[in-house]
Design a protein around this motif. Structure first.
Motif, short mmCIF file in Angstrom:
data_model
loop_
_atom_site.label_atom_id
_atom_site.label_comp_id
_atom_site.label_asym_id
_atom_site.label_seq_id
_atom_site.Cartn_x
_atom_site.Cartn_y
_atom_site.Cartn_z
N UNK A 26 0.83 -1.21 0.00
CA UNK A 26 0.00 0.00 0.00
C UNK A 26 0.86 1.25 0.00
N UNK A 27 1.86 1.30 0.89
CA UNK A 27 2.66 2.51 1.05
C UNK A 27 3.66 2.70 -0.08
N UNK A 28 4.26 1.62 -0.55
CA UNK A 28 5.34 1.73 -1.53
C UNK A 28 4.87 1.58 -2.97
N UNK A 29 3.70 1.02 -3.19
CA UNK A 29 3.21 0.80 -4.55
C UNK A 29 1.95 1.59 -4.85
N UNK A 30 0.88 1.31 -4.09
CA UNK A 30 -0.41 1.94 -4.39
C UNK A 30 -0.40 3.44 -4.13
N UNK A 88 -9.11 1.53 -1.29
CA UNK A 88 -8.05 2.46 -1.70
C UNK A 88 -8.03 2.61 -3.22
N UNK A 89 -8.42 1.55 -3.94
CA UNK A 89 -8.33 1.59 -5.40
C UNK A 89 -9.35 2.55 -6.02
N UNK A 90 -10.41 2.90 -5.26
CA UNK A 90 -11.41 3.84 -5.76
C UNK A 90 -11.28 5.20 -5.07
N UNK A 150 -6.32 -1.59 -9.72
CA UNK A 150 -5.02 -1.14 -9.26
C UNK A 150 -3.94 -1.43 -10.30
N UNK A 151 -4.05 -2.56 -10.98
CA UNK A 151 -3.10 -2.89 -12.04
C UNK A 151 -3.22 -1.89 -13.18
N UNK A 152 -4.45 -1.55 -13.55
CA UNK A 152 -4.67 -0.56 -14.59
C UNK A 152 -4.06 0.78 -14.21
N UNK A 168 -0.15 -10.43 -9.05
CA UNK A 168 -1.18 -10.62 -8.01
C UNK A 168 -2.55 -10.82 -8.64
N UNK A 169 -2.86 -10.01 -9.65
CA UNK A 169 -4.15 -10.13 -10.33
C UNK A 169 -4.30 -11.49 -10.99
#
Length: 694
Positions: free
Chosen positions: A69-73, A275-277, A459-461, A495-496
């Protein structure tokens, strides 16, 4: 040609679509609470899911979720917030990176996954709310079940203990009731939806986080008082006693533990849900008074505050809650239908018996609970607040539907009048939600994979679009490629892929939404093919504006559409005069149209007018349809003068190709389409420009 002088008057729009209403902006802390309705609510079920997936490795695996979450998203969505400040998020950024029909198809596909995400967060959250209702101490004690066995027998179902097994079991019935109540609540608040829901969400989220904070703090205090619980857990982890059936008895080592924590990420990806939205709530963030409308720096800065604070809050709450529940709750309580199944923190809030302290008498240890104030009363308060919060899940998406959905439907030509009726939209979503709930029989565990699919695809998109956008930006600047974001994209893609392979139901649901959206897109564009689709005119310079106004006042008889690059203007004029038997003194104005992106629906035409010898040329760019641009120009020029005749040459396209192009894209047979548009837009036959084919 001699043209009269004319005052510079603005060319009004031919047809203007109704813009979507924007929600009123609010202080960023209140918007954080609105985001927390979806993101923070995962605390209600994520600790139990973590233990069921990773066993005693759950706290370590949750640390991986927090790091992702912190380093990627967080970096991805912070970047996207700076590029799309109006709530469209990575979908709008994708539109800039991949243009044309390919980009539109990808966007419509992502909207399908977004719909899946919304439906699944609503369905799973309501199912978990039903778990909190049915497992409440007072509900389980006082539930009227005296005649339950008899009623079950009459319905041909089996009665086991205090529950009915069959299709319409208690879990499904309560979930469906909560679904109806939840959507009815939204329907009541539909007028002023954003403002009303914000007023409800803020106190509920604050109470939920406070109650969870009390439970987690008491659990951490117990670990400090009884450090042997924590050291015993560490010893069990190091010795390989993980209580994970798939890896029980495996040779243990630090490397294997780290690898397993990474492998658990797909199944624990619900810790990222909400978080993704997050950028959908961006239009509701108040910026600075002097913010630029196109690039509101104040709103972007405050939105990034929302993202950072939300991620940091969950970076504290999520691993500590998982640590407390994994070390204090007896492992068997996490079993399916166990008292801590999908409600681990609620179990502690109700004063549930703790796991034995290593080295202590088992009976004495199991009788121990967290102590005051935790018990049935506190647990009931916790359940009420949690059920209210879970029933509001998906609110951040619903508040943005009035902006995000019409925003794309408008440009794709899919916006019909009924789409603005909130009552109809809410009813449609409620029916779909009920259908999904019945399909999964309100099982939280069965819905996890489908929900995770929507989360991870979005999230991948976002990561992929961020990588592509940054790569192009740095290429122009001569800088290195953004390898960090490329690695983030690879992590999310892997992951997806694992999530989809483990639970294809989410992909099937998304595919259903995608097919529906694409079908509706084709149907809506075909139904609206006779709309002019032109929302206005812009001009390259002041001279073009003056010449345009002057031509609109002049009674010139001939407007000749000319395809640039096919013929020279002199040759085109000679052919038109010969084929249409026009005298040399008949004045001609050439109209040249260049198509920009035909996949868009509406067009705002950019006009350049210049004089070439004894003729005038009108050059139109930024259009999405040749026929609609020609009809719009002809109709606009007919407002102040005699309607011109639009003279076409004979088409060089064969009949079959022209017919297919016309049916599929509204092009091909341009003269026929221009005449249809003019007849539809101008009811007065005397004011219609004539269409002539020679």
């Amino acid at each position: 040609m001699t043209i009269p002088s004319a005052p510079a008057t603005a060319a009004g729009p031919v047809s203007t679509p109704e813009p979507p209403k924007k929600p009123l902006p609010s202080y960023w802390v209140w918007v954080l609470c609105l985001l927390g309705v979806d993101y923070f609510s995962t605390l209600a079920y994520q600790p139990a899911i973590s233990f069921q997936v990773a066993g005693r490795l759950a706290p370590l695996a949750t640390v991986v979720v927090v790091l992702v979450t912190l380093c990627c998203a967080l970096p991805v969505y912070s970047y996207v917030a700076g590029k799309s400040a109006h709530g469209a998020g990575s979908i709008a950024l994708l539109e800039q990176v991949v243009r044309g029909w390919r980009g539109k198809t990808l966007i419509l596909g992502l909207l399908g996954f977004a719909a899946t995400d919304f439906i699944m967060i609503k369905s799973l959250s309501l199912a978990d709310a039903a778990e909190h209702v049915l497992h409440n101490t007072y509900v389980e004690r006082d539930r009227p079940l005296a005649n339950m066995a008899l009623r079950a027998k009459e319905m041909g179902q089996a009665y086991v203990g205090d529950r009915v097994t069959g299709f319409f079991n208690e879990q499904l019935v309560v979930t469906m009731l909560l679904t109806v109540v939840g959507f009815a609540f939204w329907w009541v608040l539909r007028k002023g939806f954003s403002r009303n829901v914000m007023a409800v969400a803020v106190p509920i989220v604050a109470a939920f986080m406070l109650l969870n904070g009390l439970v987690v703090a008491a659990g951490l205090a117990r670990l400090v008082e009884q450090p042997e619980r924590f050291t015993g857990w560490l010893e069990q982890v190091w010795q390989g006693d993980w209580r994970t059936p798939d890896f029980e008895g495996a040779p243990h080592s630090g490397l294997l533990i780290g690898l397993l924590c990474l492998l658990f990420l797909p199944q624990l990806s619900l810790g990222l849900s909400g978080f993704e939205m997050s950028l959908i709530v961006m239009p509701q963030v108040k910026g600075d008074p002097d913010d630029d409308k196109l690039q509101p720096r104040g709103r972007i800065r405050n939105t990034r505050k929302v993202l950072v604070v939300a991620a940091l809050v969950m970076a504290v709450y999520l691993p500590t809650s998982v640590l407390v529940t994994s070390t204090l709750i007896p492992p068997e309580a996490f079993n399916p239908k166990g008292p801590a199944d999908n409600r681990a923190l609620a179990y502690l809030a109700h004063g549930g018996a703790l796991a034995p302290v290593p080295g202590a008498a088992a009976e004495a240890a199991r009788a121990e609970a967290l102590g005051p104030p935790f018990g049935p009363v506190f647990g009931t308060v916790y359940d009420v607040v949690t059920v209210m919060l879970l029933s509001l899940a998906g609110t951040s998406v619903m508040t943005a539907l009035a902006v995000l959905l019409p925003q794309f439907l408008l440009r794709f030509g899919m916006e019909l009048k009924w789409a603005h009726k909130w009552g109809l939209l809410l009813g449609l979503f409620a029916l779909v939600n009920l259908a999904v709930t019945m399909y999964f029989r309100a099982s939280v565990s069965d819905q996890r994979g489908a929900y995770a699919t929507g989360v991870m695809v979005l999230m991948t998109s976002a990561a992929a679009v961020t990588f592509l956008s940054l790569r192009e930006e740095r290429r122009r600047q001569g800088r290195r490629r953004p390898l960090r974001y490329g690695m983030v994209t690879v992590v999310f893609m892997a992951t997806t892929a694992v999530v989809v392979a483990m639970s294809p139901s989410g992909l099937l649901i998304s595919f259903g939404f995608i097919v529906t959206i694409l079908t509706f897109s084709v149907f809506a564009r075909a139904l609206r093919s006779d709309e002019l689709r032109t929302v206005g005119f812009d001009f390259v310079d002041e001279e073009s504006k003056f010449l345009w106004d002057s031509l609109c006042m002049a009674d010139f008889p001939i407007l000749v559409p000319h395809r640039p690059g096919r013929h020279e203007r002199d040759g085109k004029e000679e052919a038109i005069r010969r084929d249409h038997q026009l005298d040399p003194d008949v004045e001609i104005v050439f109209l040249e149209v260049e198509v920009d992106d035909p996949s868009n629906f509406y067009q705002r035409l950019l006009v350049q007018v210049f004089e070439e010898g004894n003729r005038f040329v009108i050059k139109v760019t930024r259009c999405v349809s040749v026929a609609h641009a020609i009809a719009s120009v002809a109709l606009e020029m007919s407002k102040s003068s005699k309607p011109p005749g639009v003279h076409f040459g004979w088409s060089e396209m064969d009949l079959l190709a022209a017919s297919w192009s016309y049916l599929a894209f509204g092009e091909g047979n341009v003269p026929w389409k221009v005449r249809e548009l003019i007849v539809e837009a101008e009811p007065n036959a005397e004011r219609r420009p004539r269409v002539i084919i020679g």
